[in-house]
Design an enzyme around this catalytic site. Structure first.
Site, PDB file in Angstrom:
ATOM      1  N   CYS A 172       2.889  -0.378   2.121  1.00 34.42           N
ATOM      2  CA  CYS A 172       3.926  -1.302   2.585  1.00 34.42           C
ATOM      3  C   CYS A 172       3.949  -1.398   4.112  1.00 34.42           C
ATOM      4  O   CYS A 172       3.931  -2.485   4.683  1.00 34.42           O
ATOM      5  CB  CYS A 172       5.276  -0.847   2.050  1.00 34.42           C
ATOM      6  SG  CYS A 172       6.638  -1.868   2.600  1.00 34.42           S
ATOM      7  N   CYS A 211       3.750  -5.093   2.841  1.00 33.01           N
ATOM      8  CA  CYS A 211       4.958  -5.893   3.123  1.00 33.01           C
ATOM      9  C   CYS A 211       5.176  -6.190   4.608  1.00 33.01           C
ATOM     10  O   CYS A 211       5.412  -7.338   4.994  1.00 33.01           O
ATOM     11  CB  CYS A 211       6.219  -5.181   2.622  1.00 33.01           C
ATOM     12  SG  CYS A 211       5.993  -3.975   1.313  1.00 33.01           S
ATOM     13  N   TYR A 263       0.866 -13.333  -6.017  1.00 34.68           N
ATOM     14  CA  TYR A 263       1.678 -13.486  -4.816  1.00 34.68           C
ATOM     15  C   TYR A 263       0.910 -13.183  -3.526  1.00 34.68           C
ATOM     16  O   TYR A 263       1.083 -13.859  -2.518  1.00 34.68           O
ATOM     17  CB  TYR A 263       2.989 -12.710  -4.925  1.00 34.68           C
ATOM     18  CG  TYR A 263       2.938 -11.243  -4.578  1.00 34.68           C
ATOM     19  CD1 TYR A 263       3.241 -10.804  -3.294  1.00 34.68           C
ATOM     20  CD2 TYR A 263       2.625 -10.283  -5.534  1.00 34.68           C
ATOM     21  CE1 TYR A 263       3.218  -9.450  -2.972  1.00 34.68           C
ATOM     22  CE2 TYR A 263       2.604  -8.943  -5.227  1.00 34.68           C
ATOM     23  CZ  TYR A 263       2.890  -8.527  -3.942  1.00 34.68           C
ATOM     24  OH  TYR A 263       2.863  -7.192  -3.629  1.00 34.68           O
ATOM     25  N   GLU A 307      23.976 -23.711  -1.434  1.00 39.86           N
ATOM     26  CA  GLU A 307      25.180 -24.207  -2.111  1.00 39.86           C
ATOM     27  C   GLU A 307      24.831 -24.935  -3.410  1.00 39.86           C
ATOM     28  O   GLU A 307      25.655 -25.053  -4.311  1.00 39.86           O
ATOM     29  CB  GLU A 307      26.011 -25.111  -1.193  1.00 39.86           C
ATOM     30  CG  GLU A 307      25.366 -26.433  -0.855  1.00 39.86           C
ATOM     31  CD  GLU A 307      26.246 -27.321   0.032  1.00 39.86           C
ATOM     32  OE1 GLU A 307      27.451 -27.436  -0.233  1.00 39.86           O
ATOM     33  OE2 GLU A 307      25.715 -27.890   1.009  1.00 39.86           O
TER      34      GLU A 307
HETATM   35  C1  LIG Z   1      -0.718  -7.311   0.851  1.00 42.32           C
HETATM   36  C2  LIG Z   1       0.473  -6.663   0.178  1.00 42.32           C
HETATM   37  C3  LIG Z   1       1.726  -7.190   0.386  1.00 42.32           C
HETATM   38  C4  LIG Z   1       2.832  -6.605  -0.215  1.00 42.32           C
HETATM   39  N1  LIG Z   1       4.059  -7.163   0.006  1.00 42.32           N
HETATM   40  C5  LIG Z   1       5.148  -6.620  -0.569  1.00 42.32           C
HETATM   41  C6  LIG Z   1       6.439  -7.157  -0.320  1.00 42.32           C
HETATM   42  O1  LIG Z   1       6.593  -8.148   0.411  1.00 42.32           O
HETATM   43  N2  LIG Z   1       7.514  -6.558  -0.900  1.00 42.32           N
HETATM   44  C7  LIG Z   1       7.379  -5.462  -1.711  1.00 42.32           C
HETATM   45  O2  LIG Z   1       8.387  -4.949  -2.198  1.00 42.32           O
HETATM   46  N3  LIG Z   1       6.164  -4.928  -1.971  1.00 42.32           N
HETATM   47  C8  LIG Z   1       5.055  -5.482  -1.424  1.00 42.32           C
HETATM   48  N4  LIG Z   1       3.815  -4.929  -1.653  1.00 42.32           N
HETATM   49  C9  LIG Z   1       3.715  -3.787  -2.592  1.00 42.32           C
HETATM   50  C10 LIG Z   1       4.103  -2.478  -1.919  1.00 42.32           C
HETATM   51  O3  LIG Z   1       3.359  -2.307  -0.745  1.00 42.32           O
HETATM   52  C11 LIG Z   1       3.850  -1.333  -2.887  1.00 42.32           C
HETATM   53  O4  LIG Z   1       4.501  -1.601  -4.100  1.00 42.32           O
HETATM   54  C12 LIG Z   1       4.344   0.004  -2.344  1.00 42.32           C
HETATM   55  O5  LIG Z   1       3.732   0.295  -1.122  1.00 42.32           O
HETATM   56  C13 LIG Z   1       4.074   1.108  -3.364  1.00 42.32           C
HETATM   57  O6  LIG Z   1       4.461   2.356  -2.832  1.00 42.32           O
HETATM   58  P1  LIG Z   1       3.797   3.699  -3.354  1.00 42.32           P
HETATM   59  O7  LIG Z   1       4.575   4.803  -2.743  1.00 42.32           O
HETATM   60  O8  LIG Z   1       3.655   3.661  -4.812  1.00 42.32           O
HETATM   61  O9  LIG Z   1       2.308   3.669  -2.792  1.00 42.32           O
HETATM   62  P2  LIG Z   1       1.736   3.428  -1.340  1.00 42.32           P
HETATM   63  O10 LIG Z   1       2.715   2.831  -0.439  1.00 42.32           O
HETATM   64  O11 LIG Z   1       0.448   2.708  -1.539  1.00 42.32           O
HETATM   65  O12 LIG Z   1       1.435   4.898  -0.788  1.00 42.32           O
HETATM   66  C14 LIG Z   1       0.445   5.713  -1.329  1.00 42.32           C
HETATM   67  C15 LIG Z   1      -0.020   6.664  -0.237  1.00 42.32           C
HETATM   68  O13 LIG Z   1      -0.762   7.707  -0.812  1.00 42.32           O
HETATM   69  C16 LIG Z   1      -1.834   8.044   0.057  1.00 42.32           C
HETATM   70  N5  LIG Z   1      -2.834   8.746  -0.752  1.00 42.32           N
HETATM   71  C17 LIG Z   1      -3.541   8.257  -1.796  1.00 42.32           C
HETATM   72  N6  LIG Z   1      -4.302   9.235  -2.332  1.00 42.32           N
HETATM   73  C18 LIG Z   1      -4.058  10.353  -1.614  1.00 42.32           C
HETATM   74  C19 LIG Z   1      -4.542  11.688  -1.688  1.00 42.32           C
HETATM   75  N7  LIG Z   1      -5.394  12.070  -2.645  1.00 42.32           N
HETATM   76  N8  LIG Z   1      -4.097  12.591  -0.777  1.00 42.32           N
HETATM   77  C20 LIG Z   1      -3.221  12.226   0.192  1.00 42.32           C
HETATM   78  N9  LIG Z   1      -2.734  10.992   0.299  1.00 42.32           N
HETATM   79  C21 LIG Z   1      -3.131  10.062  -0.594  1.00 42.32           C
HETATM   80  C22 LIG Z   1      -2.279   6.691   0.575  1.00 42.32           C
HETATM   81  O14 LIG Z   1      -3.031   6.809   1.761  1.00 42.32           O
HETATM   82  C23 LIG Z   1      -0.936   5.996   0.782  1.00 42.32           C
HETATM   83  O15 LIG Z   1      -0.433   6.206   2.079  1.00 42.32           O
HETATM   84  C24 LIG Z   1       2.682  -5.458  -1.048  1.00 42.32           C
HETATM   85  C25 LIG Z   1       1.419  -4.922  -1.246  1.00 42.32           C
HETATM   86  C26 LIG Z   1       0.323  -5.507  -0.642  1.00 42.32           C
HETATM   87  C27 LIG Z   1      -1.031  -4.914  -0.870  1.00 42.32           C
END
Ligand SMILES: Cc1cc2nc3c(=O)[nH]c(=O)nc-3n(C[C@H](O)[C@H](O)[C@H](O)COP(=O)(O)OP(=O)(O)OC[C@H]3O[C@@H](n4cnc5c(N)ncnc54)[C@H](O)[C@@H]3O)c2cc1C
Length: 473
Positions: free
Chosen positions: A43, A48, A177, A463
Site C-alpha cells: 500500500c 494505494c 481496478y 445530492e
Molecule cells: C497498484 C495497487 C494499488 C492499490 N490500491 C489500493 C487502494 O487504493 N486502496 C486499497 O485499499 N488497497 C489498494 N491496494 C491493495 C493493498 O495495497 C493491499 O490490499 C494491502 O497492501 C495488503 O496488505 P498486506 O498486509 O496483506 O500485504 P502487503 O502490504 O503487501 O505487505 C506484505 C509485506 O510482507 C513483506 N514480506 C513478504 N514476504 C516476506 C518474508 N518472507 N519475510 C519478510 N517480509 C516479507 C513484503 O515485503 C511486504 O512489505 C492496491 C494494490 C496495488 C498493487
C-alpha cells in the site's frame, strides 16, 4: 509452559502485519516483525499511496484544460515526470519513517530481512532462529505477468512506479481496478494509452453498469479500449514516428514524454499489431507464499497459493495465523488492517472482535472515479430479492462550463419488501469520498425512505442519491 522468545512473530510489515503487531504489543504481547523489502508494504510503497499521488498528478492536466471554460488562460502547461517521481519517493520515504516510529513506539522489535518458517513455533531470519508462541503470516501478494513470449519486455504495477522515463505510448493489459487506474494515470499524464482486455466488461466484480459506463467515459476522454483482445507475444521494435494523439493540450516538448524509450510491438491473438513504448500487465496478483516454509510446517495452502484460514484467521496449524492479501479474500488495505486487529484481539485481548465482510466500500481511482458499496443489481437479484433500481446519469454543473461532456452515473439498489438500500454505486468525481458516507448508512441498514427524508446538499453531485424518486426500467 514452553518458553518462547516472543509471544507473536509477524512475517511481513505491510498494512495488516504492522497493525496486528502494534495492536498486540499494546495488549502486552512481546512482538517481533520481519520485513524483507519496505516498511508499510504494498500500500505505502507500490500500491494505494503512490497510485493516488499519480492519480492526482494525472487530474491536473485535465483540470487545466477545463479551466479555460472558466476564463483561465493556461497556455502550454509543462509536466515533468522526474519531479513527480522524486516528490512521490520523498513522501514514501517519510511514510516508511512513520511506520518505523510507530513500531518502535509500540515496542515492536523490527528485524530486517526475509523470514521463513522452520516449524510451527520457529522463524528463521538472517541465519538466526527465533521462537514464538504465535506466528502471523502477513506477506501480501505479488503481481503476476502471464508467460507470453516477450513477457520480459513488459512491466507490472511495481515497475510503473519507478519508470525512469514516461513512455509516449502505453498498453495497459487487464480490466480490473489496477488496469483502469493506470490507464487513466498514463492518459492523464499525456501518454497515448490503450487498454487491452480479454473480457467484454471492465470491473467485472462490480455492478455491471459501472464497468460499462466507465468504459464509455474513458473512451470519451480519449483512451482506447480493445475488448475481447489478448496479447499473444511482445517483440522489440524500431521506434516509429509517433504523433501524440492526446487531446488535453499539454505541450509535447515540455511534457517529459520519452523520446528514447525503446519501442515494443504487441501482437494480439487476432494478429493485430499494437506499437507501444511500455506494456503494463495488471492481470492479477498471487499470494506471497512461495519458499516461506509453510507447507513443510503443515500449513494448508489453496491451489492458488493462498493460506487457508478459518473465521478466526487460524491456519491448519493452530499456532500460525494469516491475514491480508496472502489469504486472498478481500485485497484492500482497510480489510487487512481490520483482520490484523481481529487476530491481535483474539490472541492477546478479550477475543470479542470479529471480521464483518458485508458492505465493504471500494473506490477505484480511474478517471472518472468509481465508488461502490453493497450489493450489485445482479447480486441482489441472485438472492431472490425483489428489488427496485434507481439510476440517474447527467452532466454535472461543473462541466456545463468546461464543455467536456463528461457524465456521472448514480445508482441505488433497493429491496422492495424491506425498503432497505442494498447497494449504492457511482461513477463520477470524488466517488470514493461520496460513497464512504453512504457506506455508514448502509451499515446502519438505511431504507430508501430514510434516504428520501434526508435533505440534499445543493448544488452537489451527491445530492442526487437523496433525490432519486423514479424507479428505472
Ligand atoms: C497498484 C495497487 C494499488 C492499490 N490500491 C489500493 C487502494 O487504493 N486502496 C486499497 O485499499 N488497497 C489498494 N491496494 C491493495 C493493498 O495495497 C493491499 O490490499 C494491502 O497492501 C495488503 O496488505 P498486506 O498486509 O496483506 O500485504 P502487503 O502490504 O503487501 O505487505 C506484505 C509485506 O510482507 C513483506 N514480506 C513478504 N514476504 C516476506 C518474508 N518472507 N519475510 C519478510 N517480509 C516479507 C513484503 O515485503 C511486504 O512489505 C492496491 C494494490 C496495488 C498493487
Amino acid at each position: 509452559m514452553p518458553q518462547f522468545d516472543y509471544d507473536l512473530f509477524t512475517i511481513g510489515a505491510g498494512s495488516g502485519g504492522v497493525r496486528a503487531s502494534r495492536f498486540a504489543a499494546g495488549l502486552g504481547a512481546r512482538v517481533a516483525i520481519a520485513e524483507e523489502r519496505y516498511l508499510g508494504g504494498t500500500c505505502v510503497n507500490v500500491g494505494c499511496i503512490p497510485k493516488k499521488l499519480f492519480s492526482y498528478a494525472a487530474h491536473y492536466g485535465e483540470d487545466m484544460a477545463h479551466a479555460s471554460g472558466y476564463g483561465w488562460q493556461v497556455d502550454r502547461p509543462a509536466f515533468d515526470w522526474p519531479t513527480l517521481l522524486a516528490n512521490k519517493d520523498r513522501e514514501i520515504t517519510r511514510l516508511n519513517g512513520v511506520y518505523e516510529k510507530l513500531l518502535g513506539g509500540a515496542g515492536v522489535k523490527l528485524l530486517r530481512g526475509r523470514a521463513t518458517l522452520a516449524d510451527a513455533h520457529t522463524v528463521e531470519i538472517g541465519g538466526k532462529r527465533a521462537s514464538a508462541r504465535h506466528i502471523l503470516v502477513s506477506t501480501g501478494g505479488w503481481p503476476v505477468v502471464p508467460p507470453v513470449p516477450g513477457a520480459e519486455h513488459a512491466i507490472s504495477s511495481n515497475e510503473a512506479f519507478h519508470l525512469p522515463e514516461l513512455p509516449r505510448r502505453a498498453l495497459v493489459v487487464g480490466g480490473g481496478y489496477i488496469a483502469v487506474e493506470f490507464a487513466s494515470i498514463f492518459h492523464g499524464l499525456g501518454v497515448d494509452t490503450t487498454l487491452v482486455y480479454r473480457g467484454e466488461r471492465l470491473l467485472k466484480e462490480f455492478d455491471a453498469d459501472l464497468g460499462v459506463f466507465l468504459a464509455g467515459q474513458m473512451q470519451h476522454k480519449g483512451m482506447r479500449i480493445k475488448f475481447r483482445s489478448n496479447i499473444a507475444r511482445i517483440e522489440k521494435a524500431e521506434r516509429a514516428g509517433t504523433p501524440n494523439e492526446r487531446a488535453s493540450g499539454l505541450s509535447e516538448r515540455a511534457s517529459g514524454l520519452s523520446e528514447r524509450a525503446s519501442a515494443l510491438r504487441a501482437v494480439l491473438e487476432d494478429g493485430t499489431v499494437l506499437e507501444a513504448d511500455c506494456v503494463m500487465y495488471a492481470t492479477g496478483r498471487a499470494p506471497n507464499t512461495r519458499g516461506l516454509g509453510l507447507e513443510a510446517a503443515g500449513v494448508e495452502l489453496a491451489a492458488n497459493g493462498a493460506v487457508v484460514v478459518d473465521a478466526h484467521f487460524e491456519t491448519s496449524v493452530s499456532s500460525i495465523h494469516a491475514i491480508g492479501d496472502v489469504i486472498n479474500r478481500v485485497l484492500l488495505t482497510p480489510v487487512a488492517l481490520a483482520e490484523g486487529m481481529v487476530v491481535a484481539e483474539r490472541l492477546f485481548g478479550k477475543g470479542d472482535r470479529s471480521m464483518d465482510y458485508a458492505a465493504i466500500p471500494t473506490a477505484i481511482f480511474s478517471n472518472p472515479n468509481v465508488g461502490t458499496v453493497g450489493l450489485s443489481e445482479a447480486q441482489a437479484r441472485a438472492r431472490d430479492s425483489d428489488i427496485d433500481i434507481y439510476r440517474s446519469s447527467f452532466v454535472a454543473l461543473r462541466h456545463q462550463l468546461t464543455g467536456s461532456g463528461e457524465k456521472v452515473l448514480m445508482k441505488l439498489v433497493v429491496d422492495k419488501k424491506t425498503d432497505r438500500v442494498l447497494g449504492v454505486h457511482m461513477v463520477g468525481p470524488d466517488a470514493g469520498e461520496i460513497i464512504q458516507g453512504f457506506a455508514v448508512a448502509l451499515k446502519c441498514g438505511a431504507t430508501k425512505r430514510q434516504f428520501d427524508a434526508t435533505i440534499g446538499i445543493h448544488p452537489t453531485i451527491a445530492e442526487e442519491f437523496v433525490t432519486m424518486r423514479e424507479v428505472s426500467t
